[in-house]
Motif scaffolding. Structure first.
Motif, short mmCIF file in Angstrom:
data_model
loop_
_atom_site.label_atom_id
_atom_site.label_comp_id
_atom_site.label_asym_id
_atom_site.label_seq_id
_atom_site.Cartn_x
_atom_site.Cartn_y
_atom_site.Cartn_z
N UNK A 153 -2.79 14.46 -4.51
CA UNK A 153 -3.32 15.17 -3.69
C UNK A 153 -3.35 15.03 -2.23
N UNK A 154 -4.49 15.38 -1.60
CA UNK A 154 -4.19 15.36 0.07
C UNK A 154 -4.27 14.04 0.42
N UNK A 155 -3.88 13.89 1.74
CA UNK A 155 -3.85 12.54 2.34
C UNK A 155 -5.10 12.15 2.93
N UNK A 156 -5.50 10.93 2.66
CA UNK A 156 -6.76 10.49 3.22
C UNK A 156 -6.28 8.95 3.79
N UNK A 157 -5.19 8.87 4.49
CA UNK A 157 -4.54 7.68 5.07
C UNK A 157 -5.39 6.83 5.51
N UNK A 158 -6.14 7.14 6.71
CA UNK A 158 -7.00 6.26 7.58
C UNK A 158 -8.22 5.81 6.86
N UNK A 159 -8.79 6.74 6.05
CA UNK A 159 -10.15 6.44 5.39
C UNK A 159 -9.82 5.27 4.36
N UNK A 160 -8.61 5.55 3.48
CA UNK A 160 -8.17 4.55 2.63
C UNK A 160 -7.81 3.16 2.98
N UNK A 161 -7.23 3.13 4.36
CA UNK A 161 -6.85 1.84 4.91
C UNK A 161 -8.11 1.05 5.29
N UNK A 197 -2.22 1.89 -4.61
CA UNK A 197 -1.79 3.30 -4.61
C UNK A 197 -3.10 4.17 -4.37
N UNK A 198 -2.62 5.35 -3.38
CA UNK A 198 -3.93 6.16 -2.86
C UNK A 198 -3.24 7.34 -2.55
N UNK A 199 -4.12 8.32 -2.86
CA UNK A 199 -3.80 9.69 -1.85
C UNK A 199 -5.05 9.98 -1.21
N UNK A 200 -6.09 10.88 -1.93
CA UNK A 200 -7.53 11.24 -1.22
C UNK A 200 -8.49 9.95 -1.35
N UNK A 201 -7.85 9.04 -2.29
CA UNK A 201 -8.69 8.05 -2.59
C UNK A 201 -7.63 6.70 -3.29
N UNK A 202 -8.47 5.51 -3.48
CA UNK A 202 -7.54 4.70 -4.13
C UNK A 202 -7.28 4.96 -5.74
N UNK A 203 -6.20 5.16 -6.26
CA UNK A 203 -5.81 5.40 -7.36
C UNK A 203 -5.59 3.99 -8.31
N UNK A 204 -5.16 3.17 -7.70
CA UNK A 204 -5.04 1.85 -8.65
C UNK A 204 -4.99 0.48 -7.57
N UNK A 205 -5.62 -0.50 -7.94
CA UNK A 205 -5.56 -1.62 -7.32
C UNK A 205 -5.15 -2.91 -8.24
N UNK A 206 -4.13 -3.59 -7.91
CA UNK A 206 -3.77 -4.71 -8.33
C UNK A 206 -3.85 -6.09 -7.51
N UNK A 207 -4.81 -7.07 -7.81
CA UNK A 207 -5.15 -8.15 -6.88
C UNK A 207 -3.65 -8.92 -6.55
N UNK A 208 -3.39 -9.41 -5.47
CA UNK A 208 -2.17 -10.16 -5.46
C UNK A 208 -2.19 -11.46 -6.24
N UNK A 209 -0.90 -11.87 -6.88
CA UNK A 209 -0.81 -12.77 -7.67
C UNK A 209 0.70 -13.26 -7.71
N UNK A 210 1.00 -14.45 -8.12
CA UNK A 210 2.29 -14.94 -7.85
C UNK A 210 2.87 -15.30 -9.26
N UNK A 249 0.62 -1.13 0.13
CA UNK A 249 0.07 0.10 -0.15
C UNK A 249 0.87 1.00 -0.06
N UNK A 250 0.80 2.02 -0.94
CA UNK A 250 1.72 3.11 -1.27
C UNK A 250 1.15 4.34 -1.36
N UNK A 251 1.35 5.39 -0.27
CA UNK A 251 0.94 6.51 0.11
C UNK A 251 1.42 7.47 -1.28
N UNK A 252 0.52 8.04 -2.07
CA UNK A 252 0.86 8.96 -3.05
C UNK A 252 0.42 10.51 -2.83
N UNK A 253 0.28 10.78 -1.60
CA UNK A 253 -0.14 12.03 -1.32
C UNK A 253 0.97 13.18 -1.58
N UNK A 286 -3.78 22.55 -0.88
CA UNK A 286 -3.96 24.00 -0.51
C UNK A 286 -2.70 24.98 -1.20
N UNK A 287 -1.72 24.32 -1.15
CA UNK A 287 -0.39 25.08 -1.67
C UNK A 287 -0.13 26.29 -0.57
#
Length: 311
Positions: free
Chosen positions: A175-183, A143-156, A93-97, A250-251
């Motif tokens: 964008x902004x961090x929404x860590x807890x909500x995304x987790x 991957x996520x910032x304020x929402x999930x941006x990509x999701x690849x299911x686990x495979x081997x 799970x990668x934070x892209x905020x 906000x910048x």
């Protein structure tokens, strides 16, 4: 002439990292569920009838698991994999905020360039994904910032390296961090009893982050948090009057004298880090505080060595 495949994602595995990874092995500490037989303990007994996927036959595999219909069509040996028989199933799970863009002056160099927190996390995530897939574990990516941006299911399957590293390569801090909500959303989306590896600077309410960690615990996941910060964020070495900019949406810019706020700032950082550290300890999660000043290959090797000692 056919176009050559895009391999730009290989930049995330710089020269020398492969030799480092060849000496390492990442093992689960708790019992796991997954999709193939291997080195990690399963909570289930017996043989599953729930088919997951195929993988190529390797010396030592039980020939009773060969899929002869696939052999008849392809003239190649493939093994059937079943849900209860899998090795470790991990989700990165990668934070892209936006805050992950920060690049400190004391950051380590990769290919001659100082890395930002985000780039540091990219390299670490790529190395871990490569390592786990090499040892035939299943790996996925969020991957996520304020929402999930990509999701690849686990495979081997071997092609998973290209999928995961390709998505890591494309990801950018935004964008902004929404860590807890995304987790919370990630905890519900991925199958139970896996390994969840989070890369984040944790720039959000510590109490809310801890609450989301309990969600993973409830779902019987094993949790690893790589808490990545720049050295300057931990030591606040600034002296002259500085203008600080919010790297998220906000910048906002604010000019302050660092000397007047250093003590209060450092106390807040200490409290924030300690709260997350204590919570991880109580949940038997791995808390891995990292500064981008430490070369990421060294950080990875140190983490795996510590984890091995805890088994």
């Amino acid at each position: 002439m056919a176009a050559l495949p895009d391999t730009s994602y290989m930049r995330l595995l710089p020269d020398g990292i492969a030799s480092t990874l060849a000496r390492l092995e990442l093992l689960a500490r708790a019992k796991k569920q997954g999709a193939m037989a291997g080195r990690h303990t399963s909570p289930n007994k017996g043989f599953s009838v729930v088919f997951a996927e195929h993988r190529q036959y390797m010396p030592g595999d039980d020939i009773r698991d060969l899929d002869w219909r696939v052999f008849a069509k392809s003239d190649r040996y493939y093994i059937k994999q079943y849900i209860e028989e899998t090795n470790l199933r991990a989700t990165i799970v990668l934070d892209c905020s936006g805050s992950m863009k920060y690049r400190g002056d004391q950051s380590a160099l990769v290919d001659g360039k100082k890395v930002s927190k985000f780039e540091y996390a990219q390299y670490l995530a790529a190395a871990l994904a490569y390592l786990m897939i090499k040892q035939q574990d299943a790996v996925g990516l969020v991957t996520f910032d304020d929402a999930i941006r990509s999701y690849i299911k686990a495979a081997s399957r071997p092609s998973q390296v290209r999928l995961v590293l390709g998505e890591l390569d494309k990801a950018e801090p935004g964008k902004d961090t929404r860590l807890a909500m995304t987790l919370h959303e990630v905890a519900e989306r991925i199958p139970s009893r896996g390994l969840v590896i989070i890369f984040s600077d944790c720039f959000e309410s510590a109490a809310q982050i801890v609450e989301s960690f309990h969600h993973f615990k409830f779902r019987n996941h094993e949790l690893v948090l790589f808490h990545i910060m720049a050295e300057e964020e931990l030591t606040f070495p600034f002296s002259a009057s500085q203008e600080f900019k919010d790297l998220e949406s906000s910048g906002q810019r604010i000019k302050v004298d660092p000397r007047t706020i250093r003590a209060a700032y450092l106390q807040k950082v200490k409290e924030h880090v300690n709260l997350i550290d204590r919570a991880c300890g109580q949940m038997q999660a791995d808390y891995v505080p990292l500064t981008t000043k430490t070369p990421y290959a060294q950080a990875l090797a140190d983490f795996i060595a510590r984890r091995s000692r805890k088994r």
